[in-house]
Motif scaffolding. Structure first.
Motif, PDB file in Angstrom:
ATOM      1  N   PHE A  55       0.873  -1.166   0.000  1.00  0.00           N
ATOM      2  CA  PHE A  55       0.000   0.000   0.000  1.00  0.00           C
ATOM      3  C   PHE A  55       0.912   1.218   0.000  1.00  0.00           C
ATOM      4  O   PHE A  55       1.783   1.356   0.868  1.00  0.00           O
ATOM      5  N   ILE A  96       3.843  -1.206   3.753  1.00  0.00           N
ATOM      6  CA  ILE A  96       3.246   0.135   3.658  1.00  0.00           C
ATOM      7  C   ILE A  96       4.356   1.164   3.439  1.00  0.00           C
ATOM      8  O   ILE A  96       5.321   1.223   4.203  1.00  0.00           O
ATOM      9  N   MET A 236      -9.364  -3.198  -1.693  1.00  0.00           N
ATOM     10  CA  MET A 236      -7.989  -3.700  -1.579  1.00  0.00           C
ATOM     11  C   MET A 236      -7.997  -5.038  -0.837  1.00  0.00           C
ATOM     12  O   MET A 236      -7.310  -5.983  -1.229  1.00  0.00           O
TER      13      MET A 236
END
Lengths: 270, 300
Positions: A55, A96, A236
Protein backbone atom coordinates in the motif's frame (compact mmCIF):
# COMPACT_ATOMS: atom_id res chain seq x y z
CA UNK A 1 6.45 -11.88 12.81
CA UNK A 2 8.64 -9.20 14.24
CA UNK A 3 8.48 -5.93 12.40
CA UNK A 4 11.52 -3.77 12.01
CA UNK A 5 10.73 -0.08 11.83
CA UNK A 6 13.08 2.10 9.86
CA UNK A 7 15.34 4.29 11.97
CA UNK A 8 13.66 7.49 13.06
CA UNK A 9 10.11 6.32 12.59
CA UNK A 10 8.25 6.45 15.90
CA UNK A 11 7.07 3.17 17.33
CA UNK A 12 3.56 2.56 16.02
CA UNK A 13 0.85 3.20 18.52
CA UNK A 14 -1.54 0.56 17.28
CA UNK A 15 -5.05 1.69 16.63
CA UNK A 16 -5.02 4.97 18.56
CA UNK A 17 -4.67 8.02 16.36
CA UNK A 18 -1.23 9.56 16.68
CA UNK A 19 -1.68 13.17 17.80
CA UNK A 20 1.72 14.38 16.68
CA UNK A 21 3.17 14.54 13.21
CA UNK A 22 6.42 12.65 12.97
CA UNK A 23 9.20 14.61 11.38
CA UNK A 24 9.64 13.64 7.76
CA UNK A 25 12.49 11.22 7.42
CA UNK A 26 14.46 10.92 4.23
CA UNK A 27 14.69 7.21 3.60
CA UNK A 28 18.15 5.80 3.29
CA UNK A 29 17.87 4.13 -0.07
CA UNK A 30 20.29 1.32 -0.73
CA UNK A 31 21.41 0.56 -4.27
CA UNK A 32 18.96 -1.61 -6.22
CA UNK A 33 19.32 -5.27 -5.46
CA UNK A 34 19.07 -8.03 -7.99
CA UNK A 35 16.77 -10.89 -7.02
CA UNK A 36 19.13 -13.51 -8.42
CA UNK A 37 21.37 -15.44 -6.06
CA UNK A 38 25.05 -14.82 -6.64
CA UNK A 39 26.80 -17.33 -8.89
CA UNK A 40 27.81 -20.45 -7.02
CA UNK A 41 25.29 -19.94 -4.21
CA UNK A 42 23.01 -22.92 -3.75
CA UNK A 43 19.34 -22.29 -4.47
CA UNK A 44 17.46 -22.61 -1.19
CA UNK A 45 14.91 -25.40 -0.87
CA UNK A 46 11.40 -24.18 -1.70
CA UNK A 47 9.23 -23.80 1.41
CA UNK A 48 6.19 -21.93 0.10
CA UNK A 49 4.74 -19.37 -2.28
CA UNK A 50 3.99 -15.72 -1.53
CA UNK A 51 2.33 -12.71 -3.12
CA UNK A 52 3.90 -9.37 -2.09
CA UNK A 53 1.46 -6.45 -1.91
CA UNK A 54 2.25 -2.84 -1.08
CA UNK A 55 0.00 0.00 0.00
CA UNK A 56 1.50 3.31 -1.07
CA UNK A 57 -0.46 6.11 0.59
CA UNK A 58 -0.52 9.87 0.51
CA UNK A 59 0.31 11.35 3.93
CA UNK A 60 0.31 14.99 2.83
CA UNK A 61 -1.54 17.61 4.88
CA UNK A 62 -4.58 17.57 2.64
CA UNK A 63 -5.32 14.07 3.97
CA UNK A 64 -5.80 15.45 7.52
CA UNK A 65 -8.94 14.53 9.43
CA UNK A 66 -11.44 12.00 8.17
CA UNK A 67 -9.49 10.88 5.07
CA UNK A 68 -6.40 9.75 6.97
CA UNK A 69 -8.59 8.22 9.71
CA UNK A 70 -10.35 6.23 6.98
CA UNK A 71 -6.99 4.98 5.72
CA UNK A 72 -5.92 3.89 9.20
CA UNK A 73 -9.21 2.12 9.87
CA UNK A 74 -9.04 0.44 6.45
CA UNK A 75 -5.58 -0.92 7.22
CA UNK A 76 -6.72 -2.28 10.59
CA UNK A 77 -9.72 -4.00 8.97
CA UNK A 78 -7.47 -5.43 6.27
CA UNK A 79 -5.05 -6.88 8.81
CA UNK A 80 -7.85 -8.36 10.92
CA UNK A 81 -9.70 -9.92 7.99
CA UNK A 82 -6.61 -11.44 6.39
CA UNK A 83 -5.34 -12.71 9.75
CA UNK A 84 -8.70 -14.45 10.30
CA UNK A 85 -8.57 -16.24 6.95
CA UNK A 86 -7.08 -19.72 7.46
CA UNK A 87 -5.31 -19.91 4.10
CA UNK A 88 -4.31 -16.58 2.64
CA UNK A 89 -2.53 -15.07 5.67
CA UNK A 90 0.48 -17.27 4.95
CA UNK A 91 0.45 -16.46 1.23
CA UNK A 92 0.36 -12.66 1.32
CA UNK A 93 3.11 -10.30 2.46
CA UNK A 94 2.04 -6.70 2.99
CA UNK A 95 4.12 -3.54 3.14
CA UNK A 96 3.25 0.14 3.66
CA UNK A 97 5.09 3.06 2.11
CA UNK A 98 3.79 6.59 2.62
CA UNK A 99 4.71 9.83 0.93
CA UNK A 100 4.39 13.54 1.52
CA UNK A 101 7.43 15.62 0.65
CA UNK A 102 9.44 12.42 1.08
CA UNK A 103 8.72 8.70 1.18
CA UNK A 104 8.87 6.53 4.28
CA UNK A 105 8.65 2.78 4.66
CA UNK A 106 6.11 2.54 7.47
CA UNK A 107 5.74 -1.23 7.41
CA UNK A 108 8.33 -3.55 5.96
CA UNK A 109 6.91 -6.46 4.01
CA UNK A 110 5.19 -8.56 6.70
CA UNK A 111 2.84 -11.44 7.28
CA UNK A 112 -0.60 -10.09 8.23
CA UNK A 113 -1.04 -11.80 11.58
CA UNK A 114 -3.48 -10.55 14.19
CA UNK A 115 -0.66 -9.33 16.46
CA UNK A 116 1.01 -7.32 13.70
CA UNK A 117 1.46 -3.75 14.95
CA UNK A 118 0.41 -1.38 12.20
CA UNK A 119 1.76 2.14 11.87
CA UNK A 120 -0.72 4.97 12.37
CA UNK A 121 -0.53 7.28 9.41
CA UNK A 122 -0.76 11.02 10.04
CA UNK A 123 -0.35 14.07 7.83
CA UNK A 124 3.19 15.36 7.61
CA UNK A 125 5.36 17.66 5.55
CA UNK A 126 4.39 20.15 2.89
CA UNK A 127 4.75 18.38 -0.42
CA UNK A 128 3.31 15.46 -2.35
CA UNK A 129 6.30 13.73 -3.87
CA UNK A 130 5.21 10.94 -6.18
CA UNK A 131 8.83 10.61 -7.29
CA UNK A 132 10.04 9.68 -3.82
CA UNK A 133 7.28 7.06 -3.46
CA UNK A 134 8.01 5.52 -6.85
CA UNK A 135 11.75 5.54 -6.19
CA UNK A 136 11.21 3.85 -2.81
CA UNK A 137 9.22 1.10 -4.56
CA UNK A 138 11.92 0.65 -7.20
CA UNK A 139 14.45 -0.01 -4.46
CA UNK A 140 12.29 -1.88 -1.99
CA UNK A 141 10.64 -4.41 -4.29
CA UNK A 142 13.76 -6.17 -5.65
CA UNK A 143 15.30 -6.25 -2.19
CA UNK A 144 12.12 -7.78 -0.74
CA UNK A 145 11.86 -10.34 -3.56
CA UNK A 146 15.50 -11.29 -3.10
CA UNK A 147 14.97 -11.74 0.63
CA UNK A 148 11.88 -13.91 0.11
CA UNK A 149 13.64 -16.04 -2.49
CA UNK A 150 16.63 -16.36 -0.21
CA UNK A 151 14.26 -17.74 2.40
CA UNK A 152 12.99 -20.37 -0.04
CA UNK A 153 9.78 -18.74 -1.27
CA UNK A 154 8.39 -18.86 -4.79
CA UNK A 155 7.39 -15.25 -5.39
CA UNK A 156 4.46 -14.04 -7.46
CA UNK A 157 4.52 -10.69 -9.25
CA UNK A 158 4.12 -7.93 -6.62
CA UNK A 159 1.13 -5.59 -6.61
CA UNK A 160 0.99 -1.96 -5.54
CA UNK A 161 -2.12 -0.09 -4.38
CA UNK A 162 -1.33 3.61 -4.83
CA UNK A 163 -3.68 6.15 -3.20
CA UNK A 164 -3.41 9.93 -3.53
CA UNK A 165 -5.69 12.90 -2.91
CA UNK A 166 -3.63 15.49 -4.74
CA UNK A 167 -1.29 16.45 -7.49
CA UNK A 168 2.40 15.75 -7.36
CA UNK A 169 4.19 18.88 -6.18
CA UNK A 170 7.37 18.21 -8.12
CA UNK A 171 8.05 18.71 -11.82
CA UNK A 172 6.26 16.24 -14.07
CA UNK A 173 9.45 14.97 -15.68
CA UNK A 174 10.84 14.02 -12.27
CA UNK A 175 8.03 11.71 -11.17
CA UNK A 176 7.46 10.46 -14.69
CA UNK A 177 11.10 9.40 -14.93
CA UNK A 178 10.76 7.43 -11.67
CA UNK A 179 7.52 5.89 -12.96
CA UNK A 180 9.22 4.84 -16.19
CA UNK A 181 11.93 3.08 -14.17
CA UNK A 182 9.30 1.22 -12.15
CA UNK A 183 7.39 0.13 -15.26
CA UNK A 184 10.48 -0.66 -17.34
CA UNK A 185 9.99 -4.11 -18.94
CA UNK A 186 13.66 -4.75 -18.18
CA UNK A 187 12.87 -4.37 -14.46
CA UNK A 188 12.20 -8.01 -13.68
CA UNK A 189 10.21 -7.42 -10.50
CA UNK A 190 8.07 -4.63 -12.01
CA UNK A 191 4.82 -4.62 -10.07
CA UNK A 192 1.20 -4.47 -11.11
CA UNK A 193 0.20 -0.94 -10.11
CA UNK A 194 -3.39 -0.11 -9.20
CA UNK A 195 -3.80 3.65 -8.79
CA UNK A 196 -6.64 5.41 -6.96
CA UNK A 197 -7.34 9.12 -6.99
CA UNK A 198 -9.51 10.83 -4.39
CA UNK A 199 -10.12 14.52 -3.55
CA UNK A 200 -8.09 16.80 -5.78
CA UNK A 201 -6.14 14.06 -7.57
CA UNK A 202 -5.84 14.42 -11.35
CA UNK A 203 -7.46 11.59 -13.34
CA UNK A 204 -4.82 11.94 -16.05
CA UNK A 205 -2.01 11.50 -13.55
CA UNK A 206 -3.74 8.57 -11.84
CA UNK A 207 -4.31 6.93 -15.22
CA UNK A 208 -0.61 7.26 -16.00
CA UNK A 209 0.45 5.64 -12.74
CA UNK A 210 -1.62 2.49 -13.30
CA UNK A 211 0.25 -0.39 -14.96
CA UNK A 212 -2.80 -1.11 -17.13
CA UNK A 213 -5.54 1.36 -18.13
CA UNK A 214 -8.11 -0.78 -16.32
CA UNK A 215 -6.12 -0.43 -13.07
CA UNK A 216 -6.70 3.34 -12.79
CA UNK A 217 -9.64 4.54 -10.65
CA UNK A 218 -10.90 8.03 -9.80
CA UNK A 219 -13.38 8.96 -7.10
CA UNK A 220 -16.74 10.04 -8.49
CA UNK A 221 -16.93 13.83 -8.37
CA UNK A 222 -18.91 15.12 -5.40
CA UNK A 223 -18.41 11.98 -3.31
CA UNK A 224 -17.00 12.11 0.21
CA UNK A 225 -13.24 11.54 0.22
CA UNK A 226 -13.29 9.59 3.48
CA UNK A 227 -16.16 7.44 2.20
CA UNK A 228 -14.31 6.74 -1.03
CA UNK A 229 -11.18 5.77 0.91
CA UNK A 230 -13.22 3.33 2.99
CA UNK A 231 -14.52 1.75 -0.23
CA UNK A 232 -11.00 1.66 -1.64
CA UNK A 233 -9.72 -0.14 1.46
CA UNK A 234 -12.51 -2.71 1.26
CA UNK A 235 -11.68 -3.34 -2.40
CA UNK A 236 -7.99 -3.70 -1.58
CA UNK A 237 -8.91 -6.38 0.95
CA UNK A 238 -11.19 -8.18 -1.51
CA UNK A 239 -8.47 -8.06 -4.13
CA UNK A 240 -5.97 -9.50 -1.70
CA UNK A 241 -8.26 -12.39 -0.79
CA UNK A 242 -9.31 -13.13 -4.38
CA UNK A 243 -5.76 -12.90 -5.73
CA UNK A 244 -4.32 -15.09 -2.99
CA UNK A 245 -7.08 -17.68 -3.42
CA UNK A 246 -6.23 -17.99 -7.10
CA UNK A 247 -2.50 -17.71 -6.62
CA UNK A 248 -1.54 -21.05 -8.10
CA UNK A 249 -2.95 -20.09 -11.45
CA UNK A 250 0.11 -17.87 -11.68
CA UNK A 251 -1.49 -15.24 -13.82
CA UNK A 252 0.11 -11.84 -14.27
CA UNK A 253 -3.17 -10.14 -13.63
CA UNK A 254 -4.42 -9.28 -10.21
CA UNK A 255 -7.99 -9.91 -9.19
CA UNK A 256 -9.73 -6.58 -8.69
CA UNK A 257 -13.20 -5.12 -8.84
CA UNK A 258 -13.91 -1.42 -9.04
CA UNK A 259 -14.74 0.05 -5.61
CA UNK A 260 -18.08 1.79 -5.07
CA UNK A 261 -17.81 5.54 -5.64
CA UNK A 262 -15.02 5.27 -8.21
CA UNK A 263 -14.93 5.41 -11.98
CA UNK A 264 -12.54 3.22 -13.90
CA UNK A 265 -10.12 5.16 -16.09
CA UNK A 266 -10.02 2.39 -18.65
CA UNK A 267 -9.11 4.45 -21.65
CA UNK A 268 -5.59 5.81 -22.15
CA UNK A 269 -5.82 9.45 -21.16
CA UNK A 270 -2.53 10.79 -22.39
CA UNK B 1 -6.80 -67.02 19.77
CA UNK B 2 -8.32 -65.73 23.00
CA UNK B 3 -11.44 -63.61 22.97
CA UNK B 4 -9.38 -60.59 24.04
CA UNK B 5 -6.90 -61.23 21.23
CA UNK B 6 -9.68 -61.52 18.69
CA UNK B 7 -11.19 -58.23 19.92
CA UNK B 8 -7.79 -56.50 19.64
CA UNK B 9 -7.24 -57.76 16.11
CA UNK B 10 -10.70 -56.55 15.10
CA UNK B 11 -9.94 -53.14 16.60
CA UNK B 12 -6.67 -52.96 14.67
CA UNK B 13 -8.38 -53.84 11.43
CA UNK B 14 -10.86 -50.99 11.61
CA UNK B 15 -8.46 -48.27 12.72
CA UNK B 16 -8.00 -45.54 10.11
CA UNK B 17 -4.95 -43.35 9.73
CA UNK B 18 -6.59 -39.96 10.18
CA UNK B 19 -5.53 -36.65 8.77
CA UNK B 20 -3.50 -35.68 5.77
CA UNK B 21 0.02 -36.68 4.85
CA UNK B 22 2.12 -33.65 5.80
CA UNK B 23 5.17 -32.48 3.88
CA UNK B 24 7.02 -29.66 5.67
CA UNK B 25 4.92 -27.06 7.48
CA UNK B 26 1.28 -28.19 7.26
CA UNK B 27 -1.51 -26.03 5.86
CA UNK B 28 -4.32 -24.95 8.18
CA UNK B 29 -6.96 -27.56 8.94
CA UNK B 30 -10.27 -26.39 7.52
CA UNK B 31 -13.78 -27.76 7.32
CA UNK B 32 -14.36 -28.57 3.65
CA UNK B 33 -17.61 -27.35 2.12
CA UNK B 34 -19.35 -29.45 -0.47
CA UNK B 35 -19.26 -27.95 -3.94
CA UNK B 36 -22.70 -27.23 -5.31
CA UNK B 37 -23.49 -26.83 -8.95
CA UNK B 38 -23.83 -28.74 -12.14
CA UNK B 39 -22.48 -31.11 -13.19
CA UNK B 40 -21.63 -33.07 -10.04
CA UNK B 41 -17.94 -32.65 -9.27
CA UNK B 42 -16.70 -34.96 -6.50
CA UNK B 43 -13.95 -33.64 -4.23
CA UNK B 44 -11.60 -36.48 -5.10
CA UNK B 45 -11.37 -39.05 -7.86
CA UNK B 46 -8.95 -41.94 -7.79
CA UNK B 47 -8.32 -44.71 -10.27
CA UNK B 48 -5.66 -47.25 -11.13
CA UNK B 49 -4.82 -50.73 -12.28
CA UNK B 50 -2.81 -52.64 -14.86
CA UNK B 51 -3.18 -52.81 -18.60
CA UNK B 52 -0.90 -53.99 -21.42
CA UNK B 53 1.95 -54.55 -18.95
CA UNK B 54 1.68 -50.98 -17.68
CA UNK B 55 0.73 -50.04 -14.13
CA UNK B 56 -1.16 -46.80 -13.66
CA UNK B 57 -2.36 -44.72 -10.73
CA UNK B 58 -4.42 -41.58 -11.21
CA UNK B 59 -5.99 -39.07 -8.85
CA UNK B 60 -7.43 -35.58 -8.86
CA UNK B 61 -8.03 -33.83 -5.53
CA UNK B 62 -9.74 -30.53 -4.78
CA UNK B 63 -7.46 -27.86 -3.32
CA UNK B 64 -7.90 -26.51 0.20
CA UNK B 65 -8.79 -23.11 -1.21
CA UNK B 66 -11.84 -24.50 -3.01
CA UNK B 67 -12.69 -26.77 -0.10
CA UNK B 68 -12.78 -23.62 2.03
CA UNK B 69 -14.98 -21.63 -0.35
CA UNK B 70 -17.11 -24.53 -1.58
CA UNK B 71 -15.93 -24.20 -5.17
CA UNK B 72 -15.74 -27.19 -7.51
CA UNK B 73 -12.53 -29.03 -8.36
CA UNK B 74 -11.36 -27.47 -11.63
CA UNK B 75 -8.77 -30.15 -12.45
CA UNK B 76 -9.71 -33.37 -14.16
CA UNK B 77 -8.16 -36.63 -15.36
CA UNK B 78 -9.10 -39.35 -17.83
CA UNK B 79 -7.73 -42.83 -18.62
CA UNK B 80 -8.63 -44.75 -21.75
CA UNK B 81 -7.46 -48.08 -23.11
CA UNK B 82 -7.03 -48.81 -26.80
CA UNK B 83 -7.10 -52.58 -26.94
CA UNK B 84 -6.14 -53.13 -30.60
CA UNK B 85 -2.86 -51.26 -30.25
CA UNK B 86 -2.26 -52.04 -26.57
CA UNK B 87 -2.06 -48.33 -25.76
CA UNK B 88 -2.93 -46.49 -22.56
CA UNK B 89 -4.16 -42.96 -23.27
CA UNK B 90 -4.09 -40.57 -20.32
CA UNK B 91 -4.95 -36.89 -19.91
CA UNK B 92 -4.96 -34.23 -17.21
CA UNK B 93 -6.45 -30.75 -17.44
CA UNK B 94 -6.47 -27.70 -15.20
CA UNK B 95 -9.44 -25.38 -15.66
CA UNK B 96 -8.44 -21.71 -15.63
CA UNK B 97 -9.88 -20.23 -12.45
CA UNK B 98 -10.91 -16.98 -14.11
CA UNK B 99 -13.27 -18.88 -16.42
CA UNK B 100 -16.70 -19.42 -14.88
CA UNK B 101 -17.26 -23.10 -15.81
CA UNK B 102 -13.68 -24.22 -16.26
CA UNK B 103 -14.35 -27.34 -14.16
CA UNK B 104 -16.57 -28.49 -17.01
CA UNK B 105 -13.98 -27.31 -19.53
CA UNK B 106 -11.35 -29.54 -17.93
CA UNK B 107 -13.75 -32.50 -17.79
CA UNK B 108 -14.65 -32.15 -21.47
CA UNK B 109 -11.09 -31.56 -22.63
CA UNK B 110 -9.66 -34.76 -21.11
CA UNK B 111 -12.50 -36.90 -22.45
CA UNK B 112 -12.54 -35.50 -25.98
CA UNK B 113 -8.75 -35.49 -26.25
CA UNK B 114 -8.37 -39.14 -25.22
CA UNK B 115 -11.17 -40.10 -27.61
CA UNK B 116 -9.41 -38.24 -30.43
CA UNK B 117 -6.16 -40.12 -29.74
CA UNK B 118 -8.05 -43.42 -29.73
CA UNK B 119 -9.51 -42.64 -33.15
CA UNK B 120 -6.03 -42.07 -34.56
CA UNK B 121 -4.94 -45.39 -33.05
CA UNK B 122 -7.91 -47.05 -34.78
CA UNK B 123 -6.32 -45.87 -38.00
CA UNK B 124 -3.08 -47.60 -36.95
CA UNK B 125 -1.08 -44.38 -36.71
CA UNK B 126 2.41 -45.06 -35.38
CA UNK B 127 2.78 -41.48 -34.18
CA UNK B 128 0.03 -39.37 -32.71
CA UNK B 129 -0.70 -36.24 -34.72
CA UNK B 130 -1.23 -33.89 -31.77
CA UNK B 131 -2.59 -30.82 -33.54
CA UNK B 132 -5.96 -32.42 -34.39
CA UNK B 133 -6.21 -33.90 -30.86
CA UNK B 134 -6.03 -30.45 -29.24
CA UNK B 135 -8.21 -28.89 -31.92
CA UNK B 136 -10.83 -31.55 -31.30
CA UNK B 137 -10.79 -30.86 -27.55
CA UNK B 138 -10.91 -27.09 -28.20
CA UNK B 139 -13.87 -27.53 -30.52
CA UNK B 140 -15.73 -29.52 -27.87
CA UNK B 141 -15.42 -26.49 -25.57
CA UNK B 142 -16.76 -24.14 -28.22
CA UNK B 143 -19.67 -26.49 -28.94
CA UNK B 144 -20.53 -26.73 -25.24
CA UNK B 145 -20.42 -22.97 -24.89
CA UNK B 146 -22.69 -22.56 -27.90
CA UNK B 147 -25.13 -25.11 -26.49
CA UNK B 148 -25.19 -23.56 -23.02
CA UNK B 149 -25.33 -19.93 -24.14
CA UNK B 150 -27.66 -20.44 -27.08
CA UNK B 151 -25.26 -18.35 -29.18
CA UNK B 152 -24.57 -20.48 -32.25
CA UNK B 153 -22.00 -18.03 -33.55
CA UNK B 154 -19.88 -17.88 -30.39
CA UNK B 155 -16.18 -18.43 -31.01
CA UNK B 156 -13.09 -19.42 -29.06
CA UNK B 157 -12.90 -16.13 -27.14
CA UNK B 158 -16.42 -16.39 -25.75
CA UNK B 159 -15.94 -20.10 -25.00
CA UNK B 160 -12.61 -19.33 -23.32
CA UNK B 161 -14.24 -16.95 -20.89
CA UNK B 162 -16.36 -19.77 -19.51
CA UNK B 163 -14.48 -23.01 -20.23
CA UNK B 164 -10.73 -22.29 -20.55
CA UNK B 165 -8.44 -25.11 -19.52
CA UNK B 166 -4.90 -26.42 -19.93
CA UNK B 167 -4.50 -29.90 -21.39
CA UNK B 168 -1.79 -32.56 -21.18
CA UNK B 169 -2.21 -35.88 -23.03
CA UNK B 170 -0.05 -38.99 -23.27
CA UNK B 171 -0.19 -42.21 -25.27
CA UNK B 172 1.86 -45.05 -23.73
CA UNK B 173 2.50 -48.30 -25.56
CA UNK B 174 5.06 -50.54 -23.87
CA UNK B 175 8.01 -48.33 -23.06
CA UNK B 176 7.16 -45.84 -25.85
CA UNK B 177 5.69 -42.60 -24.48
CA UNK B 178 4.23 -39.86 -26.65
CA UNK B 179 3.11 -36.79 -24.75
CA UNK B 180 1.87 -33.30 -25.62
CA UNK B 181 0.66 -30.21 -23.77
CA UNK B 182 -0.95 -26.81 -24.15
CA UNK B 183 -0.41 -24.70 -21.03
CA UNK B 184 1.52 -25.21 -17.84
CA UNK B 185 0.44 -28.74 -16.85
CA UNK B 186 3.76 -30.59 -17.06
CA UNK B 187 4.96 -34.14 -17.67
CA UNK B 188 8.06 -35.62 -16.05
CA UNK B 189 9.89 -38.93 -16.14
CA UNK B 190 10.93 -39.85 -12.60
CA UNK B 191 13.98 -42.13 -12.37
CA UNK B 192 15.22 -42.66 -8.84
CA UNK B 193 15.14 -39.16 -7.37
CA UNK B 194 15.58 -37.38 -10.70
CA UNK B 195 12.68 -35.59 -12.37
CA UNK B 196 13.27 -35.15 -16.08
CA UNK B 197 10.93 -32.49 -17.48
CA UNK B 198 9.29 -33.69 -20.70
CA UNK B 199 6.70 -31.01 -21.62
CA UNK B 200 4.89 -28.11 -19.91
CA UNK B 201 6.19 -24.65 -19.10
CA UNK B 202 8.17 -24.22 -15.85
CA UNK B 203 6.37 -22.48 -12.97
CA UNK B 204 8.77 -19.51 -13.00
CA UNK B 205 8.82 -17.04 -15.88
CA UNK B 206 11.95 -15.52 -17.38
CA UNK B 207 11.57 -12.73 -14.80
CA UNK B 208 12.20 -15.21 -12.00
CA UNK B 209 8.66 -14.78 -10.69
CA UNK B 210 5.94 -17.42 -10.56
CA UNK B 211 3.40 -17.29 -13.34
CA UNK B 212 3.29 -15.24 -16.47
CA UNK B 213 -0.04 -16.00 -18.06
CA UNK B 214 -1.20 -19.42 -19.08
CA UNK B 215 -1.87 -20.83 -22.50
CA UNK B 216 -5.13 -22.66 -22.59
CA UNK B 217 -7.82 -24.16 -24.76
CA UNK B 218 -9.94 -23.33 -26.66
CA UNK B 219 -7.82 -20.35 -27.83
CA UNK B 220 -4.36 -21.61 -28.64
CA UNK B 221 -1.98 -21.18 -31.53
CA UNK B 222 -2.88 -24.42 -33.34
CA UNK B 223 -0.51 -27.33 -33.90
CA UNK B 224 2.56 -25.07 -33.57
CA UNK B 225 1.57 -24.15 -30.03
CA UNK B 226 1.45 -27.77 -28.88
CA UNK B 227 4.55 -28.86 -26.96
CA UNK B 228 5.14 -32.49 -27.88
CA UNK B 229 7.82 -35.02 -26.98
CA UNK B 230 8.56 -38.74 -27.24
CA UNK B 231 10.44 -40.70 -24.59
CA UNK B 232 11.41 -44.26 -23.69
CA UNK B 233 10.16 -45.31 -20.28
CA UNK B 234 13.08 -47.27 -18.83
CA UNK B 235 12.54 -50.06 -16.36
CA UNK B 236 12.03 -48.57 -12.90
CA UNK B 237 11.18 -45.09 -14.17
CA UNK B 238 7.72 -43.54 -13.89
CA UNK B 239 5.89 -41.20 -16.24
CA UNK B 240 4.20 -38.40 -14.27
CA UNK B 241 1.45 -36.21 -15.76
CA UNK B 242 0.31 -33.46 -13.41
CA UNK B 243 -1.22 -30.00 -13.00
CA UNK B 244 0.54 -26.96 -11.58
CA UNK B 245 -1.13 -27.54 -8.20
CA UNK B 246 1.45 -30.30 -7.81
CA UNK B 247 4.18 -28.94 -10.10
CA UNK B 248 4.54 -25.71 -8.10
CA UNK B 249 5.29 -27.33 -4.72
CA UNK B 250 7.30 -30.01 -6.55
CA UNK B 251 9.58 -27.17 -7.72
CA UNK B 252 11.57 -29.34 -10.10
CA UNK B 253 11.76 -32.19 -7.64
CA UNK B 254 14.77 -31.11 -5.63
CA UNK B 255 12.97 -30.34 -2.35
CA UNK B 256 10.93 -32.14 0.27
CA UNK B 257 7.97 -32.77 -2.03
CA UNK B 258 10.20 -34.24 -4.73
CA UNK B 259 11.92 -36.56 -2.27
CA UNK B 260 8.66 -37.70 -0.69
CA UNK B 261 7.07 -38.44 -4.05
CA UNK B 262 10.16 -40.22 -5.38
CA UNK B 263 10.28 -42.43 -2.28
CA UNK B 264 6.57 -43.29 -2.31
CA UNK B 265 6.33 -43.83 -6.05
CA UNK B 266 9.33 -46.17 -6.24
CA UNK B 267 6.61 -48.82 -6.38
CA UNK B 268 2.92 -48.23 -7.18
CA UNK B 269 0.96 -47.48 -3.99
CA UNK B 270 -2.61 -48.67 -3.54
CA UNK B 271 -5.08 -46.49 -5.43
CA UNK B 272 -6.52 -44.77 -2.36
CA UNK B 273 -3.08 -44.32 -0.79
CA UNK B 274 -1.97 -42.68 -4.02
CA UNK B 275 -4.80 -40.15 -3.79
CA UNK B 276 -4.00 -39.55 -0.12
CA UNK B 277 -0.35 -38.92 -0.96
CA UNK B 278 -1.36 -36.42 -3.66
CA UNK B 279 -3.59 -34.66 -1.12
CA UNK B 280 -0.58 -33.84 1.07
CA UNK B 281 -0.79 -30.86 3.39
CA UNK B 282 1.84 -28.15 2.89
CA UNK B 283 1.50 -24.52 3.93
CA UNK B 284 0.58 -22.03 1.14
CA UNK B 285 -0.11 -24.75 -1.45
CA UNK B 286 -3.89 -25.04 -1.69
CA UNK B 287 -4.68 -25.43 -5.39
CA UNK B 288 -6.33 -28.48 -6.97
CA UNK B 289 -3.84 -31.24 -7.73
CA UNK B 290 -3.94 -34.01 -10.31
CA UNK B 291 -1.43 -36.71 -11.02
CA UNK B 292 -1.33 -39.71 -13.33
CA UNK B 293 1.66 -42.02 -12.78
CA UNK B 294 2.54 -44.79 -15.27
CA UNK B 295 5.11 -47.49 -14.52
CA UNK B 296 6.47 -49.18 -17.61
CA UNK B 297 6.63 -52.88 -18.43
CA UNK B 298 8.89 -55.13 -16.38
CA UNK B 299 7.88 -53.77 -13.00
CA UNK B 300 8.92 -56.57 -10.67
Amino acid sequence: MKIKLPTGVPEATGEVADPGSPEPIEPVIPPPVTAEPAAGEPTPAVVGQVLPMYFVGDESHSMAGEPIAAVNQGLIDLRDEVAKHPLIGKKVRFGIITFAESAQTRLELSELSEDLVLPTLSPRGRGTSYASALEALRHTIPADVALLKGNGYQVHRPSVFFLSDGLPTEKADKWQARLAELKDPEFRERPNILAFGVGEADPEVIGRLASSPRYGFMMTSGASTAGAIAEFAASMLNSMVASAERLDRGDHTIEFEKPEGFVQLDAPLV
Amino acid sequence: MTAAGRAASVRRRVRLARGPVTIGEPAAVIEARLASGEPYRPDTVADGGEAFGLTVRAASVRGLSKRYTGGPRQDDICLRLHADSGTLVAAVADGVSGASRSDLGAALAVRYATAAVARQLDDRCASVDWGPVFEHAAWALVEEHRRASGDASAGVDEAGRSLATTLLVAAVRGSDVQVAAVGDSPAFVLAGKEYDSVVGSPPESADGLVGGGVESLPRFGGADAVQAARRQLDRGSVLLLCTDGLALPLAGGTGEVGLALARELARPPDVVDFARLLDFSRSTYDDDRSLIAVWGPGLS
